[in-house]
Design a protein around this motif. Structure first.
Motif, short mmCIF file in Angstrom:
data_model
loop_
_atom_site.label_atom_id
_atom_site.label_comp_id
_atom_site.label_asym_id
_atom_site.label_seq_id
_atom_site.Cartn_x
_atom_site.Cartn_y
_atom_site.Cartn_z
N PHE A 105 -24.62 25.17 15.46
CA PHE A 105 -23.94 23.80 15.21
C PHE A 105 -22.70 23.85 14.71
O PHE A 105 -21.83 22.99 14.94
CB PHE A 105 -25.08 23.00 14.13
N GLU A 106 -22.54 24.84 13.74
CA GLU A 106 -21.19 25.02 13.05
C GLU A 106 -19.89 25.41 14.11
O GLU A 106 -18.98 24.83 13.95
CB GLU A 106 -21.33 26.07 11.88
N ALA A 107 -20.58 26.21 15.12
CA ALA A 107 -19.36 26.62 15.94
C ALA A 107 -18.98 25.49 17.02
O ALA A 107 -17.79 25.47 16.97
CB ALA A 107 -19.94 27.77 16.85
N LYS A 108 -19.88 24.71 17.27
CA LYS A 108 -19.69 23.56 17.85
C LYS A 108 -18.90 22.50 17.36
O LYS A 108 -17.92 21.96 17.69
CB LYS A 108 -20.88 22.74 18.52
N MET A 109 -19.19 22.33 15.85
CA MET A 109 -18.50 21.51 15.21
C MET A 109 -16.77 21.66 14.97
O MET A 109 -16.01 21.02 15.26
CB MET A 109 -18.95 21.19 13.73
N ASN A 110 -16.70 23.22 14.80
CA ASN A 110 -15.38 23.61 14.50
C ASN A 110 -14.48 23.55 15.80
O ASN A 110 -13.38 23.13 15.92
CB ASN A 110 -15.31 25.00 14.12
N GLU A 111 -15.18 23.80 16.97
CA GLU A 111 -14.46 23.78 18.43
C GLU A 111 -14.05 22.08 18.54
O GLU A 111 -13.13 21.90 18.97
CB GLU A 111 -15.45 24.11 19.39
N ALA A 112 -14.94 21.12 18.09
CA ALA A 112 -14.67 19.82 18.51
C ALA A 112 -13.56 19.63 17.33
O ALA A 112 -12.80 18.52 18.00
CB ALA A 112 -16.00 19.13 18.34
N LEU A 113 -13.46 20.03 16.23
CA LEU A 113 -12.57 19.64 15.39
C LEU A 113 -11.08 20.03 15.86
O LEU A 113 -10.11 19.60 15.55
CB LEU A 113 -12.77 20.27 13.99
N GLU A 114 -11.29 21.42 16.50
CA GLU A 114 -9.63 21.58 17.00
C GLU A 114 -9.24 20.61 17.98
O GLU A 114 -8.12 20.46 18.18
CB GLU A 114 -10.07 23.16 17.79
N THR A 115 -10.24 20.02 18.86
CA THR A 115 -9.68 19.05 19.72
C THR A 115 -9.43 17.96 18.99
O THR A 115 -8.14 17.21 19.48
CB THR A 115 -10.91 18.69 20.56
N GLN A 116 -9.91 17.37 18.05
CA GLN A 116 -9.57 16.39 17.08
C GLN A 116 -8.12 16.44 16.64
O GLN A 116 -7.51 15.52 16.68
CB GLN A 116 -10.67 16.01 16.09
N VAL A 117 -7.92 17.65 16.15
CA VAL A 117 -6.68 18.00 15.44
C VAL A 117 -5.50 17.80 16.31
O VAL A 117 -4.53 17.15 16.17
CB VAL A 117 -6.79 19.29 14.63
N VAL A 118 -5.74 18.28 17.64
CA VAL A 118 -4.74 18.22 18.45
C VAL A 118 -4.56 16.69 19.16
O VAL A 118 -3.49 16.01 18.85
CB VAL A 118 -5.22 19.06 19.76
N SER A 119 -5.53 15.94 19.25
CA SER A 119 -5.66 14.63 19.65
C SER A 119 -4.86 13.71 18.38
O SER A 119 -3.95 12.77 18.51
CB SER A 119 -6.82 13.99 19.80
N LEU A 120 -5.15 14.01 17.16
CA LEU A 120 -4.64 13.23 16.02
C LEU A 120 -3.16 13.53 15.66
O LEU A 120 -2.53 12.72 15.43
CB LEU A 120 -5.36 13.53 14.74
N SER A 121 -2.79 14.88 15.99
CA SER A 121 -1.23 15.28 15.93
C SER A 121 -0.61 14.38 16.74
O SER A 121 0.69 14.23 16.80
CB SER A 121 -1.16 16.75 16.02
N LYS A 122 -0.94 14.03 17.97
CA LYS A 122 -0.39 13.08 18.89
C LYS A 122 -0.29 11.55 18.57
O LYS A 122 0.48 10.85 19.33
CB LYS A 122 -0.70 13.36 20.39
N SER A 123 -1.31 11.38 17.81
CA SER A 123 -1.49 9.72 17.63
C SER A 123 -0.56 9.22 16.67
O SER A 123 -0.11 10.01 15.72
CB SER A 123 -2.82 9.71 16.98
N GLN A 124 0.18 7.83 17.22
CA GLN A 124 1.11 7.43 16.10
C GLN A 124 0.60 7.03 14.89
O GLN A 124 1.33 7.04 13.94
CB GLN A 124 1.85 6.29 17.04
#
Length: 197
Positions: free
Chosen positions: A61-80
């Motif tokens: 579970f922890e590895a999957k959550m870390n992987e998903a969090l990386e995706t979230q960080v990239v998406s958030l950094s592009k969000s206005q």
């Protein structure tokens, strides 16, 4: 005095109308334990990553959550909207600095699934069947499966068919049904079940 009573009543009405927070939610508990607010933007990123990892399931579970969090960080950094207030770099640094804490606490507060309960039950059964001390044997549970059609089955206390084999002789030494006992999916023990069919 009349104003004090009126102010107190206003306070009670205001508190009663606030939306309740589910204190049993694993991600809310993790955010609180790690010092992040329930409604913070960083909290939203963690919540999305948690939901993804929980939906995906699997052993890590922890590895999957870390992987998903990386995706979230990239998406958030592009969000206005994410870039308003604090700088986006500061927000991303906040997520990164609290990532380990939130992911670890989320895993701790996360309730077990039925499959995790059954895996823990089978491991315990193997351990018990192997014995202790100088008479310890290597016993393996094989060909096991959950019997959802059994009359005593319920999701929190599943009935499992299992075969036990001795490694040294590769002989089946026993087979039958067991109940994996739990309380709110927290494993408590295993017990034999009489075959009713």
């Amino acid at each position: 005095m009349k104003y004090v009573v009126l102010a107190f009543f206003s306070l009670l009405v205001g508190c009663a109308s606030q939306q309740a927070i589910d204190r049993t939610d694993p991600i809310d508990n993790a955010l609180k334990a790690c010092g992040l607010g329930y409604s913070s933007e960083a909290g939203l990123a963690f919540r999305a990553a948690y939901k993804y990892a929980d939906k995906e399931g699997g052993a890590d579970f922890e590895a999957k959550m870390n992987e998903a969090l990386e995706t979230q960080v990239v998406s958030l950094s592009k969000s206005q909207s994410f870039n308003e207030g604090m700088t986006s770099k500061d927000k991303i640094d906040l997520i990164k600095s609290t990532q380990n804490c939130v992911v670890t606490f989320s895993e701790t507060y996360r309730p077990n699934t039925r499959s995790e309960l059954v895996r823990e039950c089978i491991a315990d059964l193997q351990e018990r069947a192997s014995g202790i001390g100088s008479r310890r044997q290597v016993i393996t549970a094989k060909n096991w499966g959950v019997k959802t059609d059994h009359p005593l089955y319920d999701d929190e206390n599943p009935i499992v068919y299992v075969e036990l084999d001795r490694h040294s002789t590769r002989n089946r030494i026993s087979s039958g049904l067991v109940r994996c006992k739990s309380n709110n999916y927290e494993y408590e023990g295993v017990e034999p079940v009489e075959d009713q069919g």
